[in-house]
Write a protein that holds these residues in place. Structure first.
Motif, PDB file in Angstrom:
ATOM      1  N   UNK A  12       0.839  -1.194   0.000  1.00 30.60           N
ATOM      2  CA  UNK A  12       0.000   0.000   0.000  1.00 30.60           C
ATOM      3  C   UNK A  12       0.872   1.242   0.000  1.00 30.60           C
ATOM      4  N   UNK A  13       1.955   1.225   0.757  1.00 32.24           N
ATOM      5  CA  UNK A  13       2.847   2.379   0.809  1.00 32.24           C
ATOM      6  C   UNK A  13       3.461   2.659  -0.558  1.00 32.24           C
ATOM      7  N   UNK A  14       3.854   1.590  -1.260  1.00 36.30           N
ATOM      8  CA  UNK A  14       4.410   1.774  -2.596  1.00 36.30           C
ATOM      9  C   UNK A  14       3.373   2.387  -3.527  1.00 36.30           C
ATOM     10  N   UNK A  15       2.153   1.893  -3.477  1.00 34.42           N
ATOM     11  CA  UNK A  15       1.112   2.402  -4.363  1.00 34.42           C
ATOM     12  C   UNK A  15       0.817   3.867  -4.065  1.00 34.42           C
ATOM     13  N   UNK A  16       0.850   4.232  -2.800  1.00 33.20           N
ATOM     14  CA  UNK A  16       0.646   5.630  -2.439  1.00 33.20           C
ATOM     15  C   UNK A  16       1.816   6.483  -2.918  1.00 33.20           C
ATOM     16  N   UNK A  17       3.026   5.950  -2.774  1.00 32.45           N
ATOM     17  CA  UNK A  17       4.201   6.679  -3.247  1.00 32.45           C
ATOM     18  C   UNK A  17       4.167   6.844  -4.767  1.00 32.45           C
ATOM     19  N   UNK A  18       3.677   5.825  -5.464  1.00 26.94           N
ATOM     20  CA  UNK A  18       3.586   5.911  -6.921  1.00 26.94           C
ATOM     21  C   UNK A  18       2.601   7.001  -7.335  1.00 26.94           C
ATOM     22  N   UNK A  19       1.486   7.098  -6.622  1.00 27.96           N
ATOM     23  CA  UNK A  19       0.528   8.167  -6.912  1.00 27.96           C
ATOM     24  C   UNK A  19       1.166   9.532  -6.674  1.00 27.96           C
ATOM     25  N   UNK A  20       1.946   9.639  -5.605  1.00 27.06           N
ATOM     26  CA  UNK A  20       2.657  10.889  -5.326  1.00 27.06           C
ATOM     27  C   UNK A  20       3.637  11.209  -6.446  1.00 27.06           C
ATOM     28  N   UNK A  21       4.345  10.196  -6.931  1.00 26.83           N
ATOM     29  CA  UNK A  21       5.301  10.381  -8.035  1.00 26.83           C
ATOM     30  C   UNK A  21       4.595  10.937  -9.266  1.00 26.83           C
ATOM     31  N   UNK A  22       3.443  10.397  -9.592  1.00 25.69           N
ATOM     32  CA  UNK A  22       2.703  10.870 -10.759  1.00 25.69           C
ATOM     33  C   UNK A  22       2.271  12.317 -10.579  1.00 25.69           C
ATOM     34  N   UNK A  23       1.851  12.658  -9.372  1.00 22.46           N
ATOM     35  CA  UNK A  23       1.389  14.024  -9.122  1.00 22.46           C
ATOM     36  C   UNK A  23       2.540  15.027  -9.180  1.00 22.46           C
TER      37      UNK A  23
END
Length: 216
Positions: A12-23
């Motif tokens: 879950x942390x990775x997926x949240x970090x990936x969303x942050x990366x995209x933003x």
């Protein structure tokens, strides 16, 4: 349905970090002049090379523009095309256009010219007989992969499109089968923003995805 047991498991942390990366993947025009660490560009290009490509053709051709004279010629090409673009707008919009910072040629320590080979041997033509533009699309995918990899390292990328492709090909003396896809300025950002610069300059706001999704 959960992923198969032998597939990659993303927390879950990775997926949240990936969303942050995209933003935070923003088009950067304001760079610090300090160079990238030794080996960093090679590392980013290795990651970018993992991008998908039609027929596994890997059509991207990357020119690292290090020669200052050639950089100056590219910048001169930009200035010519940028002024021509400004003249296409009515007076009030042209004034606003000229106030925009649309490239970071002077400050960015790394310049990359990205081309797509229009007739590569690799891939044996698979998947592009009906859609030859898939080669360029594959190269765009590589550019975006590079962009995300760079942003994950705190490095910014600016995509400069206000250039005459034929002039850039001539300046860099590339193969006649190569098509210019992107000219990238790369380096550490001078400032960080999660919102696009063109929004901050009130040039154009983003629209919701719902306005671009259609059902048939």
């Amino acid at each position: 349905m959960p992923p198969p047991a032998d597939g990659p498991q993303f927390s879950l942390q990775f997926r949240q970090d990936f969303e942050t990366l995209l933003k935070w993947r923003r088009d950067v025009r304001r760079f610090r002049t300090e160079p990238l660490p030794d080996g960093m560009l090679d590392h980013l290009l290795q990651l970018a090379d993992l991008a998908p490509s039609v027929g596994n053709s890997q059509p991207w051709r990357i020119v690292v523009v290090e020669n200052q004279e050639k950089r100056d010629e590219v910048r001169a090409c930009f200035e010519t095309e940028n002024e021509a673009a400004a003249q296409e707008y009515p007076d009030d919009r042209a004034t606003r256009y000229r106030q925009l910072k649309l490239a970071g040629f002077k400050e960015a320590p790394v310049h990359l010219a990205i081309f797509s080979d229009t007739d590569p041997d690799q891939g044996h033509g698979l998947g592009r007989a009906t859609m030859p533009e898939m080669l360029a699309y594959s190269t765009v995918s590589m550019v975006h992969t590079f962009w995300l990899a760079a942003r994950a390292e705190g490095i910014g990328v600016g995509w400069v499109s206000i250039l005459d492709p034929a002039t850039i090909c001539q300046i860099l003396q590339v193969d006649g089968n190569w098509q210019l896809v992107a000219y990238l300025c790369v380096g550490y950002p001078e400032e960080e923003h999660v919102d696009p610069e063109l929004e901050r300059a009130r040039w154009q706001a983003r629209s919701p995805i719902s306005s671009r999704v259609f059902h048939r």
